[in-house]
Design a protein around this motif. Structure first.
Motif, short mmCIF file in Angstrom:
data_model
loop_
_atom_site.label_atom_id
_atom_site.label_comp_id
_atom_site.label_asym_id
_atom_site.label_seq_id
_atom_site.Cartn_x
_atom_site.Cartn_y
_atom_site.Cartn_z
N GLU A 127 0.83 -1.21 0.00
CA GLU A 127 0.00 0.00 0.00
C GLU A 127 0.87 1.26 0.00
O GLU A 127 0.58 2.22 -0.72
N LYS A 148 2.32 1.59 -3.37
CA LYS A 148 1.27 2.00 -4.31
C LYS A 148 1.03 3.51 -4.23
O LYS A 148 0.80 4.16 -5.25
N ARG A 149 1.12 4.04 -3.02
CA ARG A 149 0.91 5.48 -2.82
C ARG A 149 2.16 6.29 -3.17
O ARG A 149 2.10 7.52 -3.20
N LEU A 205 4.88 6.56 -1.37
CA LEU A 205 5.38 7.26 -0.18
C LEU A 205 6.81 6.85 0.15
O LEU A 205 7.18 5.68 0.01
N GLN A 237 -7.04 11.17 3.85
CA GLN A 237 -5.93 10.70 3.01
C GLN A 237 -4.61 11.32 3.44
O GLN A 237 -3.58 10.65 3.54
N GLU A 251 -3.52 9.76 6.75
CA GLU A 251 -3.04 8.40 6.53
C GLU A 251 -1.62 8.42 5.99
O GLU A 251 -0.75 7.67 6.46
N ASP A 252 -1.38 9.27 5.00
CA ASP A 252 -0.05 9.35 4.40
C ASP A 252 1.00 9.77 5.42
O ASP A 252 2.10 9.22 5.46
#
Length: 268
Positions: free
Chosen positions: A178, A181-182, A184, A247, A250-251
């Protein structure tokens, strides 16, 4: 604490049993030599710079006056540099100087936790004694003969030097996928090193639990958990929650997990 040859078993205050390989005289000496070479280059550059500053003075009386003052300042700066190098790197870089990083060893506390500010100060202040009578003779003798390869600084500070624990992973976990995917990375959120050092075991366990449950919770429950965790974690980072959506939060929490992971994952 149980020991078998160059391995040491540690039971942490959280009742987790860990096994470490102690760093012996060879690996510690190699790391120290690398660090000393780096410091030697920096010291030479400082001395050369000071020399050129002094010879550029035309007035003899001014030169003589500046010579004594500059010499005293240079001695103080070189002492701070040579002592502060080990103290700062070991505290801010997870017990690793540049030499230790190259060799793959690090300083930790005997309970398995990261080295504290006080422990780093004590073990490096006592380098003065370990370096006696010359070329770290006393420290080398202590490391060679001590059952846990401790020098005097380690004995007083309650620290040990161990080899890095390298974990082998064949595939990414769900949360790692995840994060990837982001797109980060640890550099996406600027958090001061002092702020990172203020997080303790309880907060690491909280952010780790958050990431473990992140992909399993329904959307609404995940949003509620994100708010609760952010309210606890973000005040220490200096990041303001207002104006940020789920969002964004979360990041930030996932990046904070990446930053703390390097410090805590190998331990607990």
């Amino acid at each position: 604490m149980n020991q078998n040859h160059d391995e040491v078993g540690i039971k942490t205050p959280e009742y987790v049993s860990l096994q470490f390989q102690l760093a012996g005289l060879g690996s510690r000496s190699a790391a120290f030599i690398i660090d000393q070479l780096i410091l030697m280059i920096v010291n030479i550059l400082i001395i050369v710079l000071l020399f050129f500053i002094l010879i550029g003075q035309q007035d003899f009386m001014l030169w003589a006056s500046m010579n004594s003052v500059s010499f005293a300042i240079a001695i103080i700066l070189l002492f701070i540099l040579n002592w502060g190098y080990f103290f700062a790197f070991e505290y801010f870089s997870g017990g690793r100087t540049i030499g230790k990083k190259v060799i793959g060893i690090r300083v930790i506390q005997e309970n398995g936790h990261s080295i504290t500010l006080l422990s780093s100060f004590i073990r490096n202040f006592l380098r003065i004694i370990d370096s006696l009578p010359v070329y770290y003779f006393l420290g080398l003798i202590m490391i060679f003969f001590h059952s846990k390869h401790k020098r005097i600084g380690d004995l007083v500070a309650g620290t040990i030097v161990v080899h890095e624990r390298k974990t082998k992973k064949n595939k990414l976990t769900a949360i790692e996928k995840e994060i990837e995917k982001r797109g980060l990375t640890k550099d996406d959120v600027d958090i001061d090193e002092w702020a990172l050092k203020s997080f303790d075991t309880k907060e690491w366990n909280l952010i780790k639990t958050y990431t473990n449950r992140f992909m399993q919770l329904p959307y609404d429950e995940r949003n509620q958990l994100t708010i609760k965790v952010a309210e606890i974690m973000l005040p220490k980072t200096g990041i303001v929650m207002s104006g940020k959506n789920y969002q964004n939060l979360e990041d930030i929490l996932l990046v904070l997990y990446l930053k703390l992971k390097d410090e805590w994952e190998y331990e607990l």
